[in-house]
Design an enzyme around this catalytic site. Structure first.
Site, PDB file in Angstrom:
ATOM      1  N   HIS A   1       9.045  29.767  12.275  1.00 34.88           N
ATOM      2  CA  HIS A   1       8.754  29.716  13.726  1.00 34.88           C
ATOM      3  C   HIS A   1       8.438  28.289  14.170  1.00 34.88           C
ATOM      4  O   HIS A   1       7.733  28.093  15.153  1.00 34.88           O
ATOM      5  CB  HIS A   1       7.574  30.632  14.084  1.00 34.88           C
ATOM      6  CG  HIS A   1       7.668  32.000  13.482  1.00 34.88           C
ATOM      7  ND1 HIS A   1       8.233  33.074  14.118  1.00 34.88           N
ATOM      8  CD2 HIS A   1       7.278  32.456  12.257  1.00 34.88           C
ATOM      9  CE1 HIS A   1       8.182  34.131  13.335  1.00 34.88           C
ATOM     10  NE2 HIS A   1       7.614  33.785  12.190  1.00 34.88           N
TER      11      HIS A   1
ATOM     12  N   SER B   1      18.564   3.022  25.039  1.00 30.71           N
ATOM     13  CA  SER B   1      18.596   3.525  26.407  1.00 30.71           C
ATOM     14  C   SER B   1      18.783   2.329  27.338  1.00 30.71           C
ATOM     15  O   SER B   1      18.283   1.244  27.067  1.00 30.71           O
ATOM     16  CB  SER B   1      17.281   4.231  26.722  1.00 30.71           C
ATOM     17  OG  SER B   1      17.041   4.207  28.110  1.00 30.71           O
TER      18      SER B   1
ATOM     19  N   LYS C   1      13.568   2.908  23.310  1.00 30.13           N
ATOM     20  CA  LYS C   1      14.301   4.063  22.797  1.00 30.13           C
ATOM     21  C   LYS C   1      15.318   3.720  21.720  1.00 30.13           C
ATOM     22  O   LYS C   1      16.017   2.735  21.783  1.00 30.13           O
ATOM     23  CB  LYS C   1      15.041   4.779  23.947  1.00 30.13           C
ATOM     24  CG  LYS C   1      14.141   5.481  24.921  1.00 30.13           C
ATOM     25  CD  LYS C   1      13.358   6.633  24.313  1.00 30.13           C
ATOM     26  CE  LYS C   1      14.207   7.882  24.191  1.00 30.13           C
ATOM     27  NZ  LYS C   1      14.495   8.476  25.509  1.00 30.13           N
TER      28      LYS C   1
ATOM     29  N   GLU D   1      22.950  14.436  17.857  1.00 34.63           N
ATOM     30  CA  GLU D   1      23.001  15.135  19.151  1.00 34.63           C
ATOM     31  C   GLU D   1      24.434  15.522  19.507  1.00 34.63           C
ATOM     32  O   GLU D   1      24.714  16.629  19.958  1.00 34.63           O
ATOM     33  CB  GLU D   1      22.438  14.239  20.261  1.00 34.63           C
ATOM     34  CG  GLU D   1      20.943  14.060  20.208  1.00 34.63           C
ATOM     35  CD  GLU D   1      20.477  13.085  21.284  1.00 34.63           C
ATOM     36  OE1 GLU D   1      19.960  13.542  22.310  1.00 34.63           O
ATOM     37  OE2 GLU D   1      20.660  11.870  21.104  1.00 34.63           O
TER      38      GLU D   1
ATOM     39  N   TYR E   1      57.249  37.035  18.101  1.00 38.17           N
ATOM     40  CA  TYR E   1      56.826  35.778  18.732  1.00 38.17           C
ATOM     41  C   TYR E   1      56.756  35.928  20.248  1.00 38.17           C
ATOM     42  O   TYR E   1      57.595  36.583  20.868  1.00 38.17           O
ATOM     43  CB  TYR E   1      57.806  34.645  18.373  1.00 38.17           C
ATOM     44  CG  TYR E   1      57.441  33.338  19.069  1.00 38.17           C
ATOM     45  CD1 TYR E   1      56.487  32.492  18.509  1.00 38.17           C
ATOM     46  CD2 TYR E   1      58.014  32.984  20.288  1.00 38.17           C
ATOM     47  CE1 TYR E   1      56.123  31.315  19.154  1.00 38.17           C
ATOM     48  CE2 TYR E   1      57.655  31.801  20.934  1.00 38.17           C
ATOM     49  CZ  TYR E   1      56.707  30.979  20.368  1.00 38.17           C
ATOM     50  OH  TYR E   1      56.350  29.821  21.002  1.00 38.17           O
TER      51      TYR E   1
ATOM     52  N   LYS F   1      48.038  25.690  19.309  1.00 37.13           N
ATOM     53  CA  LYS F   1      47.912  24.383  18.663  1.00 37.13           C
ATOM     54  C   LYS F   1      46.724  23.563  19.133  1.00 37.13           C
ATOM     55  O   LYS F   1      45.998  22.997  18.320  1.00 37.13           O
ATOM     56  CB  LYS F   1      49.206  23.592  18.816  1.00 37.13           C
ATOM     57  CG  LYS F   1      50.236  24.114  17.857  1.00 37.13           C
ATOM     58  CD  LYS F   1      51.621  23.677  18.189  1.00 37.13           C
ATOM     59  CE  LYS F   1      52.591  24.750  17.762  1.00 37.13           C
ATOM     60  NZ  LYS F   1      52.465  26.017  18.530  1.00 37.13           N
TER      61      LYS F   1
HETATM   62  N1  ARG Z   1      56.992  25.050  20.696  1.00 38.17           N
HETATM   63  C1  ARG Z   1      56.999  26.405  20.256  1.00 38.17           C
HETATM   64  C2  ARG Z   1      55.576  26.820  19.799  1.00 38.17           C
HETATM   65  O1  ARG Z   1      54.798  25.954  19.644  1.00 38.17           O
HETATM   66  C3  ARG Z   1      57.941  26.578  19.124  1.00 38.17           C
HETATM   67  C4  ARG Z   1      58.536  27.943  19.017  1.00 38.17           C
HETATM   68  C5  ARG Z   1      59.328  28.215  20.216  1.00 38.17           C
HETATM   69  N2  ARG Z   1      60.164  29.369  20.090  1.00 38.17           N
HETATM   70  C6  ARG Z   1      60.784  29.835  21.148  1.00 38.17           C
HETATM   71  N3  ARG Z   1      61.558  30.839  20.962  1.00 38.17           N
HETATM   72  N4  ARG Z   1      60.589  29.361  22.349  1.00 38.17           N
HETATM   73  O2  ARG Z   1      55.271  27.971  19.625  1.00 38.17           O
END
Ligand code: ARG
Length: 463
Positions: free
Chosen positions: A158, A279, A285, A292, A319, A327
């Site tokens: 605590h 600071s 400081k 942080e 897909y 990404k």
């Molecule tokens: N740039 C696309 C991605 O990052 C690659 C795959 C794209 N495939 C498609 N059928 N448009 O997912």
């Protein structure tokens, strides 16, 4: 123009400029160029081996890819937004360089299985770097534990003084966390390391490919078993982001402690100037910016995990373009974790310990009260009654402004006749710490055993 596009055949009008920009991923997926080329080279080798393309065609393709790789590394390569992503930028450059034969590379492949492959290859390498950084942080924690074995600090529950502990013991708690982080990352690698290439767009391919051969070339443990799953699975990225979130949670806890410890009120440590800033208004400081910021960055790593989970939620097979959004959160997590770990390893290794201040703090707050209770228990008193006795003793201490070791024997005995002169052997900081000898306890001998154990484990990994 529509006919510049690798998929332009079906289209009669050029893509809207803004749509082109909006749908492109080249600005962020270009960082996977090396893996895209590595995967393509393996694919070309397999196509030739299976006589799907001729040997000399494969050779031209591989040479072409290698010149592209060299140019990208030398910063002599121009990426085009109109070519959407890293896959089409490289393929289009290849065709430009070696002619129509370059167009044979994409035989028996789709960008859907290609991107799944690239992410796996890229993440596999990044996890290896992260494992190396985790290892360095473990080394820093272990090194400081070894160097400060006689330092005693207050242990808290605590955030109130609870019992004295070795500073080394406290650091080794983080060593354990980082060790688990490392094992979690290795676990991600295990499930990631399968080749998705060969799934084609979704259903497989009509060509007589040899996926096992490609897997072998690229150092995979095997091939994925279902083409639909191969192109739509991002579990490996999710697992990585989950492991990264736990890792950052650990760093945020250590950050919080470093921030507290370097405050004037605790004054347990000093971070070297290189990890702090001043600071602009308050001349006195020295702010612990690095911990942080790492504490703050934990938030974006959690956010990235949630983004990715939300992105994948309810996506129908196989897909979907949505998945291009996998990404940025993944890359940001990799960058944040790598940066935080790298800086932490150095900061911990260089941290200065204020031994005397820790000791003074450990002696405050009746930190050896439990030791008095345990003493009474050893003299035959049931623990609950011993707790009561010491509770009253502490109240007496508070009222009289004394710490437990400062009480006279007569004062001790007001609360229990069981207490004798040897009580003073049990209420020093060293006695309190060293009494906790069982495995995992804070006694110096127990901590030394754990250090030894950590050392030999590490030696087995590297020696
Ligand atoms: N740039 C696309 C991605 O990052 C690659 C795959 C794209 N495939 C498609 N059928 N448009 O997912």
């Amino acid at each position: 123009m529509a006919d510049d596009k690798l998929w332009g055949g079906r289209f009669s009008q050029p893509t809207d400029k803004f749509v082109e920009e909006f749908t492109a991923s080249i600005n962020f997926d270009q960082r996977m160029y090396r893996y895209d080329i590595e995967g393509s080279i393996a694919h070309a080798k397999m196509l030739a081996r299976q006589q799907i393309i001729a040997d000399d065609e494969a050779m031209q393709i591989i040479d072409g890819l290698q010149t592209i790789l060299a140019d990208i590394e030398a910063d002599h390569f121009e990426f085009f937004v109109a070519l959407e992503d890293i896959h089409m930028n490289i393929e289009s450059a290849l065709i430009k360089r070696i002619g129509p034969v370059g167009g044979k590379l994409h035989t028996a492949r789709s960008r859907n299985d290609q991107v799944a492959l690239d992410i796996r290859l890229y993440l596999r390498d990044e996890i290896k770097t992260i494992l190396d950084y985790l290892n360095r942080l473990q080394e820093a924690l272990l090194g400081q534990s070894e160097a400060n074995l006689s330092v005693i600090m207050p242990g808290f529950t605590h955030l109130q003084t609870a019992q004295p502990v070795l500073f080394s013991h406290h650091l080794l708690a983080y060593y354990e966390m980082v060790k688990r982080d490392s094992s979690r990352m290795q676990d991600v690698l295990k499930r990631l390391n399968y080749l998705p290439l060969g799934a084609g767009a979704l259903a497989g391919t009509t060509f007589p490919i040899d996926r096992e051969y490609v897997a072998e070339l690229l150092g995979f443990d095997g091939v994925t078993r279902n083409s639909l799953d191969s192109v739509s699975d991002r579990d490996f990225a999710l697992e990585f982001c989950a492991a990264a979130s736990i890792l950052m949670m650990h760093l945020s806890r250590l950050s919080e402690e470093l921030i507290l410890w370097s405050s004037a009120d605790f004054n347990f440590i000093e971070l070297t100037d290189a990890f702090c800033t001043g600071s602009s208004i308050m001349p006195q400081k020295k702010n612990p910016d690095v911990p942080e910021l790492v504490r703050g960055k934990t938030g974006r790593v959690y956010g990235n995990l949630i983004s990715l989970l939300t992105l994948m939620k309810a996506l129908p097979l196989a897909y979907n373009k949505d998945m291009q959004e996998d990404k940025e959160p993944l890359f940001d997590t990799i960058d944040t974790v790598k940066g935080s770990l790298k800086i932490f390893a150095d900061m911990i290794a260089q941290m200065q310990i204020k031994t005397e201040n820790m000791r003074i703090a450990a002696a405050r707050g009746f930190s050896t009260a439990t030791d008095v209770a345990d003493y009474c228990v050893r003299k035959g008193l049931p623990f609950r009654q011993a707790h009561e006795v010491v509770g009253k003793t502490v109240r007496y201490c508070v009222e009289n402004n004394k710490e437990i070791p400062e009480l006279t024997l007569a004062e001790f005995r007001v609360f229990s006749e069981l207490i004798e002169a040897d009580i003073y052997d049990y209420v020093t900081l060293e006695a309190s710490v060293n009494a906790r000898r069982a495995t995992g306890g804070t006694a110096r001998e127990a901590v030394e055993r754990e250090i030894q154990r950590a050392r030999s484990e590490r030696c087995q990994q590297t020696c």
